[in-house]
Scaffold this motif. Structure first.
Motif, short mmCIF file in Angstrom:
data_model
loop_
_atom_site.label_atom_id
_atom_site.label_comp_id
_atom_site.label_asym_id
_atom_site.label_seq_id
_atom_site.Cartn_x
_atom_site.Cartn_y
_atom_site.Cartn_z
N ALA A 67 7.93 -21.25 1.13
CA ALA A 67 7.85 -22.04 2.37
C ALA A 67 8.66 -23.33 2.25
O ALA A 67 8.23 -24.38 2.71
CB ALA A 67 6.40 -22.32 2.73
N GLY A 68 9.82 -23.26 1.59
CA GLY A 68 10.69 -24.42 1.48
C GLY A 68 10.24 -25.46 0.47
O GLY A 68 10.83 -26.53 0.38
N ARG A 69 9.19 -25.16 -0.30
CA ARG A 69 8.67 -26.12 -1.28
C ARG A 69 8.73 -25.53 -2.68
O ARG A 69 8.56 -24.33 -2.86
CB ARG A 69 7.21 -26.44 -0.98
CG ARG A 69 6.98 -27.08 0.36
CD ARG A 69 5.51 -27.31 0.58
NE ARG A 69 4.79 -26.03 0.48
CZ ARG A 69 3.68 -25.75 1.11
NH1 ARG A 69 3.12 -26.65 1.86
NH2 ARG A 69 3.09 -24.59 0.98
N GLU A 70 8.90 -26.41 -3.65
CA GLU A 70 8.80 -25.97 -5.04
C GLU A 70 7.33 -25.92 -5.40
O GLU A 70 6.62 -26.93 -5.33
CB GLU A 70 9.56 -26.91 -5.97
CG GLU A 70 9.54 -26.41 -7.40
CD GLU A 70 10.44 -27.21 -8.31
OE1 GLU A 70 11.55 -26.75 -8.58
OE2 GLU A 70 10.01 -28.30 -8.72
N PHE A 100 -1.74 -26.21 -4.54
CA PHE A 100 -0.63 -25.45 -3.96
C PHE A 100 -1.12 -24.07 -3.52
O PHE A 100 -0.70 -23.56 -2.49
CB PHE A 100 0.51 -25.26 -4.97
CG PHE A 100 1.48 -26.39 -4.98
CD1 PHE A 100 2.26 -26.69 -3.87
CD2 PHE A 100 1.62 -27.16 -6.11
CE1 PHE A 100 3.15 -27.73 -3.89
CE2 PHE A 100 2.51 -28.20 -6.14
CZ PHE A 100 3.28 -28.49 -5.03
N LEU A 101 -1.99 -23.49 -4.30
CA LEU A 101 -2.53 -22.16 -3.98
C LEU A 101 -3.25 -22.18 -2.64
O LEU A 101 -3.07 -21.29 -1.81
CB LEU A 101 -3.46 -21.71 -5.10
CG LEU A 101 -3.81 -20.25 -5.19
CD1 LEU A 101 -2.55 -19.40 -5.35
CD2 LEU A 101 -4.75 -19.99 -6.34
N VAL A 102 -4.06 -23.22 -2.40
CA VAL A 102 -4.80 -23.33 -1.14
C VAL A 102 -3.83 -23.46 0.03
O VAL A 102 -3.99 -22.79 1.05
CB VAL A 102 -5.77 -24.54 -1.18
CG1 VAL A 102 -6.35 -24.83 0.19
CG2 VAL A 102 -6.89 -24.26 -2.18
N SER A 103 -2.80 -24.30 -0.10
CA SER A 103 -1.85 -24.47 1.01
C SER A 103 -1.05 -23.19 1.23
O SER A 103 -0.71 -22.85 2.36
CB SER A 103 -0.93 -25.65 0.76
OG SER A 103 -0.09 -25.42 -0.33
N LEU A 104 -0.75 -22.45 0.15
CA LEU A 104 -0.03 -21.18 0.29
C LEU A 104 -0.88 -20.13 1.00
O LEU A 104 -0.38 -19.36 1.82
CB LEU A 104 0.43 -20.65 -1.07
CG LEU A 104 1.55 -21.41 -1.75
CD1 LEU A 104 1.79 -20.85 -3.13
CD2 LEU A 104 2.81 -21.38 -0.92
N ILE A 114 2.84 -13.79 0.57
CA ILE A 114 3.62 -15.02 0.55
C ILE A 114 5.06 -14.68 0.23
O ILE A 114 5.34 -13.94 -0.72
CB ILE A 114 3.06 -15.98 -0.52
CG1 ILE A 114 1.63 -16.38 -0.18
CG2 ILE A 114 3.95 -17.20 -0.66
CD1 ILE A 114 0.95 -17.15 -1.28
N ASP A 115 5.99 -15.21 1.02
CA ASP A 115 7.41 -15.07 0.71
C ASP A 115 7.74 -16.06 -0.40
O ASP A 115 7.31 -17.22 -0.37
CB ASP A 115 8.27 -15.37 1.94
CG ASP A 115 8.04 -14.36 3.05
OD1 ASP A 115 7.76 -13.19 2.72
OD2 ASP A 115 8.14 -14.74 4.22
#
Length: 151
Positions: A67-70, A100-104, A114-115
């Motif tokens: 999603a454009g984030r590292e 990060f997992l929660v936001s993904l 997830i892409d």
């Protein structure tokens, strides 16, 4: 004298360019383990060594983007050697923090995947040539485990 040096540089560059190099493929990225502190993704690199002797792997560097984030990045120093005249499998565990997992998961939507884009730099130490980094990239969809499979 300058012409001689330029000729020598050209000769060496031509010979080095024709040296057979290892070939690598980022073969797989999957969910390895999910816990309370985050998830570990299991990525696999298959490397073919064309030489009749083992080649040391100096380092594996990686970056996982979604999603454009590292999402995660890191380095594995000295992960071993490539077997002579064979294909060696190297496993690269990628730790994804819980936040990060929660936001993904929020971004995953109804299809529950997830892409991602995984970038890996595999640095090997070739005789005469020195350190050579093989850049690898793989994009795809990572299927998330369901809650029932985690607990």
């Amino acid at each position: 004298m300058a012409k001689l040096v330029d000729k020598a540089k050209g000769f060496v560059a031509d010979k080095v360019a024709k040296v057979e190099k290892p070939e690598a493929e980022l073969a797989d990225v999957s969910v390895g383990h999910v816990g309370r502190d985050g998830a570990t993704l299991a990525s696999r690199i298959d490397v073919r060594n064309p030489y009749s002797h083992a080649i040391p792997v100096c380092e594996i560097s990686y970056s996982l983007r979604s999603a454009g984030r590292e999402v995660a990045s890191g380095k594995m120093p000295d992960p071993g050697s490539l077997t002579a005249k064979d294909t060696t499998r190297l496993d690269v565990p990628v730790k994804v923090p819980y936040d990060f997992l929660v936001s993904l998961v929020r971004d995953a939507g109804s299809d529950w995947d997830i892409d991602y884009e995984m970038r890996v730099g595999l640095t090997v130490d070739l005789p005469v040539v020195g350190n050579l980094t093989l850049p690898l990239t793989k994009s795809g969809e990572l299927k998330l485990p369901t809650l029932s499979s985690v607990f």
